[in-house]
Motif scaffolding. Structure first.
Motif, PDB file in Angstrom:
ATOM      1  N   ALA A  77      22.292  29.684  20.001  1.00 40.48           N
ATOM      2  CA  ALA A  77      22.956  29.897  21.298  1.00 40.48           C
ATOM      3  C   ALA A  77      24.243  29.090  21.381  1.00 40.48           C
ATOM      4  O   ALA A  77      24.333  27.956  20.879  1.00 40.48           O
ATOM      5  N   ARG A  78      25.251  29.660  22.017  1.00 38.49           N
ATOM      6  CA  ARG A  78      26.555  29.011  22.140  1.00 38.49           C
ATOM      7  C   ARG A  78      26.451  27.728  22.948  1.00 38.49           C
ATOM      8  O   ARG A  78      25.709  27.642  23.932  1.00 38.49           O
ATOM      9  N   LEU A  79      27.232  26.746  22.541  1.00 42.03           N
ATOM     10  CA  LEU A  79      27.355  25.502  23.304  1.00 42.03           C
ATOM     11  C   LEU A  79      28.583  25.526  24.197  1.00 42.03           C
ATOM     12  O   LEU A  79      28.599  24.901  25.264  1.00 42.03           O
ATOM     13  N   GLY A  80      29.621  26.227  23.739  1.00 45.00           N
ATOM     14  CA  GLY A  80      30.876  26.262  24.476  1.00 45.00           C
ATOM     15  C   GLY A  80      30.906  27.379  25.500  1.00 45.00           C
ATOM     16  O   GLY A  80      29.949  28.158  25.628  1.00 45.00           O
ATOM     17  N   PRO A  81      32.003  27.461  26.252  1.00 43.11           N
ATOM     18  CA  PRO A  81      32.135  28.491  27.283  1.00 43.11           C
ATOM     19  C   PRO A  81      32.237  29.890  26.678  1.00 43.11           C
ATOM     20  O   PRO A  81      32.600  30.071  25.545  1.00 43.11           O
TER      21      PRO A  81
ATOM     22  N   LEU B  18      30.907  24.885  15.498  1.00 47.95           N
ATOM     23  CA  LEU B  18      29.460  25.059  15.493  1.00 47.95           C
ATOM     24  C   LEU B  18      29.068  26.414  16.078  1.00 47.95           C
ATOM     25  O   LEU B  18      28.199  27.105  15.536  1.00 47.95           O
ATOM     26  N   ASP B  19      29.729  26.817  17.146  1.00 50.73           N
ATOM     27  CA  ASP B  19      29.427  28.118  17.742  1.00 50.73           C
ATOM     28  C   ASP B  19      29.765  29.255  16.777  1.00 50.73           C
ATOM     29  O   ASP B  19      29.009  30.232  16.649  1.00 50.73           O
ATOM     30  N   ALA B  20      30.903  29.149  16.105  1.00 54.18           N
ATOM     31  CA  ALA B  20      31.297  30.199  15.158  1.00 54.18           C
ATOM     32  C   ALA B  20      30.330  30.247  13.975  1.00 54.18           C
ATOM     33  O   ALA B  20      29.956  31.332  13.499  1.00 54.18           O
ATOM     34  N   TYR B  21      29.921  29.080  13.491  1.00 57.27           N
ATOM     35  CA  TYR B  21      28.968  29.029  12.380  1.00 57.27           C
ATOM     36  C   TYR B  21      27.637  29.652  12.786  1.00 57.27           C
ATOM     37  O   TYR B  21      27.056  30.477  12.061  1.00 57.27           O
TER      38      TYR B  21
ATOM     39  N   THR C 206      33.945  17.096  20.055  1.00 57.45           N
ATOM     40  CA  THR C 206      35.214  17.612  20.583  1.00 57.45           C
ATOM     41  C   THR C 206      35.096  19.119  20.815  1.00 57.45           C
ATOM     42  O   THR C 206      34.166  19.769  20.317  1.00 57.45           O
ATOM     43  N   GLN C 207      36.056  19.682  21.522  1.00 61.92           N
ATOM     44  CA  GLN C 207      36.052  21.126  21.727  1.00 61.92           C
ATOM     45  C   GLN C 207      36.183  21.866  20.402  1.00 61.92           C
ATOM     46  O   GLN C 207      35.579  22.919  20.200  1.00 61.92           O
TER      47      GLN C 207
END
Length: 587
Positions: free
Chosen positions: A583-587, A555-558, A548-549
């Motif tokens: 590396a970030r997965l989200g936008p 995960l990106d914040a971690y 989910t978003q």
């Protein structure tokens, strides 16, 4: 394991007039990690797991363990001698009742708790205490008891003095109108008296027993040669030191008193001895367990500091793994990680033997690689590494499952990995009311697997000590957990998994610190988890479509936190790798 051991044991049982005997994994402290001279189960059966027991009858024998060790049990025991049984699906009392009804079944009162013994009696079995353990009678080269020194654990690491802790325990006894409490867990003794030792592998305590009195006085029963002058001075005059051999007499002096004994965590010998002496035994949890589990502010900061240093070693190891396939093995990988940790300030040793499992070996939940089972880390397979360290200020435990590349992971593996990670994130982000126990939370980590008809055969998490046992009670994240509510200051593991026998295993583990939650709209206190562990998850194994978003954002914040806190302590090449891994997965 030698086949003659079983023959010799049956002969000794016949000599003692017994139709069977229970051989637990535990020692007289009912601990997970035991000294060499208490490894009776291993000596008799060959099974090296840290949980289990054997039952030997006149005409058959079985070894029981839980789901973590069933594959290991099959690999290490001789099927011509030993039946292999799942201890939950087929409990030992039922198995004995089905195969030896009416037989006199012997037990060592120093190796079984009152609560555990009751399950055998409830099954209608004739349970007989032995004066001398039959295994000890035939184990002629049994190693002697360890005599490593007990050392002071300084106040700047402990956070509270032993005097303060003893008064806290004594106050609880006075409130309960109890005169004394018997302490049989060496971790509780270590916490209570602010001492540490090295009598057993992986857990820094000194083996001994204690009696705490309602006036805050304490009697310590430990071999005198284990207590050098600096430790005796550290203990102070309020703690008397006596040899283990006089323990029975000390219990006899409690005649007419109300004495607390942990019915689940202490050998039944203590309750039996007290009752014979005329004391009133109160079956209640070890009074050190809860205050020990709820780390004070100094211990909490120590845990953060230890994890921050440990993360540098783990990230260096994960970078090293990038070029390990085809040239390194399970043993050499575990050795390399240990070598990296040995360079970390405050390192005192591993907190358990590293579980280093490539491919199909990762499916053995508590796999322990040996020279005989060691194999190369191959390309295009998953590798599971579960390891931890003891530092002077904290205990760590981390598991990562890594794709060895260079090819793409198969879709089914990515699906399972992602579902395990979803469960991990679900636990890490929980906010829950005070009063909730671990059994209430376990299912959150399994939900994504359950939706696909999948599960794992172990608890989701266990308590962790403060430079003490990596498996600490009284709470856990498990359907079988004690009904003890979680409380601020507790440290627990978060380790959902999935295992495909003969193919691979997946487990993703961080340690969590229970903290008060800021929920202003609530009319009651809530709790949350603070993640302590810092190391990237392998995003090559993700199926992003399943996330989910909110999960991607977590995960990106971690990963941003891992990069910010660990990256500056790495060499340039390692920092480049970590930046890519985070590396970030989200936008």
């Amino acid at each position: 394991m030698n086949a003659t051991h079983l023959v010799d044991l049956r002969a000794e049982l016949a000599r003692q007039g017994l139709g069977g005997f229970i051989v637990p994994r535990a020692d007289e402290h009912l601990g997970e990690y035991v000294p060499a001279g208490a490894e009776r189960l291993r000596w008799l059966t060959g099974f090296t797991g840290s949980a289990g027991l054997a039952v030997v009858l006149a005409d058959r024998a079985a070894v029981f363990t839980d789901g973590r060790y069933m594959l290991q049990l099959a690999a290490q025991t001789d099927p011509a001698l030993w039946e292999r049984r799942h201890i939950i699906d087929e409990p030992p009392p039922a198995w004995i009742a089905g195969h030896a009804p009416g037989a006199r079944i012997g037990y060592d009162p120093l190796l079984i708790s009152e609560e555990a013994l009751q399950r055998y009696s409830d099954a209608g079995l004739a349970m007989v205490p032995v004066e001398r353990n039959p295994v000890d009678a035939i184990w002629t080269d049994r190693p002697p008891a360890p005599l490593q020194p007990a050392e002071p654990h300084p106040l700047e690491l402990a956070g509270r003095s032993s005097e303060q802790k003893r008064e806290e325990v004594a106050a609880a006894l006075r409130t309960a109108k109890q005169d004394a409490a018997v302490i049989t867990d060496p971790a509780s003794v270590a916490w209570l008296l602010n001492i540490r030792g090295s009598d057993v592998p992986y857990t820094p305590f000194a083996l001994g027993f204690a009696i705490v009195h309602a006036d805050a006085g304490c009697e310590l029963f430990m071999a005198p040669q284990k207590l050098p002058p600096r430790t005796r001075e550290w203990l102070g005059n309020a703690v008397s030191v006596q040899d283990r051999d006089v323990l029975a007499g000390a219990l006899a002096r409690l005649a007419g008193k109300r004495v607390r004994v942990d019915a689940a965590g202490s050998p039944i010998w203590f309750a039996q001895t007290l009752r014979v002496a005329g004391a009133e035994v109160v079956a209640e949890m070890d009074p050190c367990m809860l205050p020990k589990a709820c780390k004070n502010a100094v211990e909490q900061q120590g845990a953060r500091n230890a994890h921050a240093r440990d993360a540098v070693a783990v990230c260096r190891f994960l970078h090293w793994l990038e070029s390990a396939s085809g040239r390194e093995s399970e043993l050499s990988a575990a050795a390399h990680l240990l070598a990296l940790r040995e360079d970390v300030p405050g390192f005192r040793g591993e907190s358990f033997p590293a579980i280093s499992g490539a491919g199909e070996d990762g499916a053995i939940i508590h796999y322990r690689v040996t020279a005989e089972t060691d194999r190369t880390l191959r390309a295009d397979e998953p590798y599971l590494i579960d390891s931890g360290a003891q530092y002077c200020d904290g205990t760590t435990d981390i598991t990562r499952t890594v794709w060895m590349g260079p090819g793409a992971p198969p879709p089914a593996l990515r699906d399972r990995f992602t579902r395990v990670l979803k469960g991990h994130i679900a636990m890490a982000t929980l906010v829950f009311p005070q009063g909730v126990a671990g059994a209430h939370l376990d299912g959150f980590a399994r939900a994504a697997l359950w939706q696909a008809g999948l599960d794992y055969d172990h608890g989701t998490g266990h308590g962790v000590g403060s430079y003490l046992s990596v498996h600490e009670g009284p709470v856990s994240l498990s359907r079988a957990a004690r009904p003890v509510p979680l409380a601020a200051g507790m440290i627990l593991s978060n380790e959902p998994g999935f295992y495909a026998p003969g193919e691979y295993g997946i487990r993703l583990e961080n340690l969590l610190l229970v903290q008060p939650a800021d929920t202003p709209a609530s009319v009651k206190p809530f709790l949350r988890f603070e993640t302590l562990t810092l190391a990237p998850f392998d995003t090559r194994l993700l199926d992003r479509a399943l996330l989910t978003q909110g999960e991607i954002a977590w995960l990106d914040a971690y990963h941003a936190r891992v990069l910010a806190e660990v990256g500056p302590n790495l060499a340039a090449e390692q920092r480049v790798w970590l930046a890519a891994a985070c590396a970030r997965l989200g936008p």
